[in-house]
Scaffold this motif. Structure first.
Motif, mmCIF file in Angstrom:
data_model
loop_
_atom_site.group_PDB
_atom_site.id
_atom_site.type_symbol
_atom_site.label_atom_id
_atom_site.label_comp_id
_atom_site.label_asym_id
_atom_site.label_seq_id
_atom_site.Cartn_x
_atom_site.Cartn_y
_atom_site.Cartn_z
ATOM 1 N N THR A 163 -0.168 -3.940 -7.630
ATOM 2 C CA THR A 163 -1.611 -4.134 -7.785
ATOM 3 C C THR A 163 -2.035 -4.102 -9.250
ATOM 4 O O THR A 163 -3.129 -4.567 -9.588
ATOM 5 C CB THR A 163 -2.407 -3.032 -7.054
ATOM 6 N N GLN A 194 0.209 0.906 8.334
ATOM 7 C CA GLN A 194 -0.848 0.654 7.356
ATOM 8 C C GLN A 194 -2.218 1.015 7.923
ATOM 9 O O GLN A 194 -3.068 1.567 7.223
ATOM 10 C CB GLN A 194 -0.819 -0.813 6.913
ATOM 11 N N SER A 232 -5.238 4.013 1.227
ATOM 12 C CA SER A 232 -5.277 2.634 0.754
ATOM 13 C C SER A 232 -6.491 2.465 -0.157
ATOM 14 O O SER A 232 -7.249 3.406 -0.395
ATOM 15 C CB SER A 232 -5.333 1.658 1.934
ATOM 16 N N LEU A 243 -5.162 -2.881 -2.592
ATOM 17 C CA LEU A 243 -4.055 -2.928 -1.640
ATOM 18 C C LEU A 243 -4.448 -3.703 -0.385
ATOM 19 O O LEU A 243 -3.698 -4.563 0.087
ATOM 20 C CB LEU A 243 -3.629 -1.507 -1.266
ATOM 21 N N LEU A 263 1.091 -0.579 2.314
ATOM 22 C CA LEU A 263 1.284 0.036 1.009
ATOM 23 C C LEU A 263 2.640 0.732 0.988
ATOM 24 O O LEU A 263 3.246 0.974 2.031
ATOM 25 C CB LEU A 263 0.153 1.022 0.703
ATOM 26 N N GLY A 314 0.013 5.405 -2.709
ATOM 27 C CA GLY A 314 -1.174 4.654 -2.375
ATOM 28 C C GLY A 314 -2.296 4.780 -3.392
ATOM 29 O O GLY A 314 -2.117 5.301 -4.483
ATOM 30 N N MET A 318 2.331 -2.772 -2.829
ATOM 31 C CA MET A 318 2.371 -3.042 -1.401
ATOM 32 C C MET A 318 3.651 -3.812 -1.114
ATOM 33 O O MET A 318 4.272 -4.373 -2.014
ATOM 34 C CB MET A 318 1.140 -3.838 -0.941
#
Length: 313
Positions: free
Chosen positions: A180, A238, A247, A251, A268, A272, A277
């Motif tokens: 990310t 998830q 999360s 993500l 993820l 987190g 991910m």
């Protein structure tokens, strides 16, 4: 002593079980060769020196954030009675603080480099002895998942009361990892889940238990080469991790993008609230396409690895 010692370590991925492992449930992790760290060490005429993207200068001036490395080097120098000074170069493709085990990988690579320099054979056991010294400094009281996974060659199922159980990775599928670009917030996420256990004990404990059950189902799917079942386990996990607050929108966006483009599952990985991910692709072609799609959707970087036995031989 050789003129130069070299050591390499891969990154690691937690496939299933992050956070629930804290409460005694199982977790699955495996070495991820898509990223890695190369360490080289040799004699130096001046004082001992470290060259890395994080710090470049005399070992004596290394910042406190590198204390795990300086402690590790102290143990290795003492054990091998190394005549200082030395020059250590560390090259890494593992993004820091993304849940991919960068600190453990640095320690494994450095330890292997020193053993190679001293012309001593390495085993997972002797590498782990030194790496665990550094990890204790970096993380206080680590579970050992990162160090054990990275110093080995097989996936592991880890559970507090049972320990580490290696098993074979045998699946006709590919795993895509996307960064990310945001640092993970593992410690804060762990603290917040602990608060949830106090505020909503029954509901939170049920979610944690479900994550453990999904991890066991995921291991069976891997052993039986059932990628679609593994993907479904990832998706369910998830959903639970999102309910637990681990999360975030970055993500969620990448996970939703992957699922909208034929990923079998996505979730993820690691602590987190940032970090990385993972997405399961049916074959290499779809995995490569997924990499480009995730980059276009805002991922900082992506990596891909096959999950067949050949990938870790």
């Amino acid at each position: 002593m050789k003129s130069i010692g070299m050591g390499y370590a891969s990154g690691k991925i937690i496939l299933m079980g992050e956070h629930s492992v804290v409460y005694g449930e199982p977790a699955i992790a495996f070495p991820f060769s898509g990223t890695g760290i190369q360490a080289t060490i040799r004699k130096h005429k001046l004082e001992s020196w470290i060259e890395s993207s994080f710090f470049h200068g005399p070992l004596s001036e290394a910042p406190t954030t590198m204390r795990n490395v300086t402690i590790l080097l102290w143990y290795l120098v003492k054990h091998f009675k190394i005549p200082e000074p030395f020059y250590l170069k560390v090259e890494s493709s593992i993004p820091a603080e993304r849940g991919m085990g960068s600190s453990a990988a640095v320690a494994v690579a450095i330890t292997r480099a020193v053993f190679d320099w001293m012309e001593e054979p390495t085993t997972q056991k002797n590498v782990l002895y030194f790496v665990n010294q550094a990890e204790a400094v970096a993380h206080g009281n680590p579970s050992g998942i990162d160090a054990t996974t990275i110093s080995g060659t097989e996936p592991i199922l880890y559970q507090k009361e049972i320990g580490f159980q290696p098993f074979q990775l045998n699946m006709d599928a590919y795993l895509v990892v996307a960064d990310t670009g945001i640092k993970g917030q593992t410690r804060k996420a762990v603290r917040d889940i602990a608060k949830l256990m106090e505020l909503r004990p029954r509901e939170t404990a049920k979610q944690i238990k479900s994550l453990g059950r999904l991890t066991q189902q995921a291991q069976q799917a891997i052993l039986k080469n059932q990628p679609h079942i593994l993907g479904d386990c990832m998706n369910q996990a998830q959903g639970l991790l999102r309910l637990l607050g681990t999360s975030n929108r970055h993500l969620d966006h990448l996970i939703e993008t992957a699922l909208n483009h034929e990923a079998l599952g996505a979730k993820l990985t690691g602590g987190g609230r940032g970090g990385c991910m993972i997405a399961l692709a049916e074959n290499e072609t779809s995995g490569r396409q997924l990499q480009q799609i995730l980059l276009a959707a805002g991922a900082r970087n992506t990596w891909i690895e096959g999950l067949g036995v050949y990938a870790h031989v």
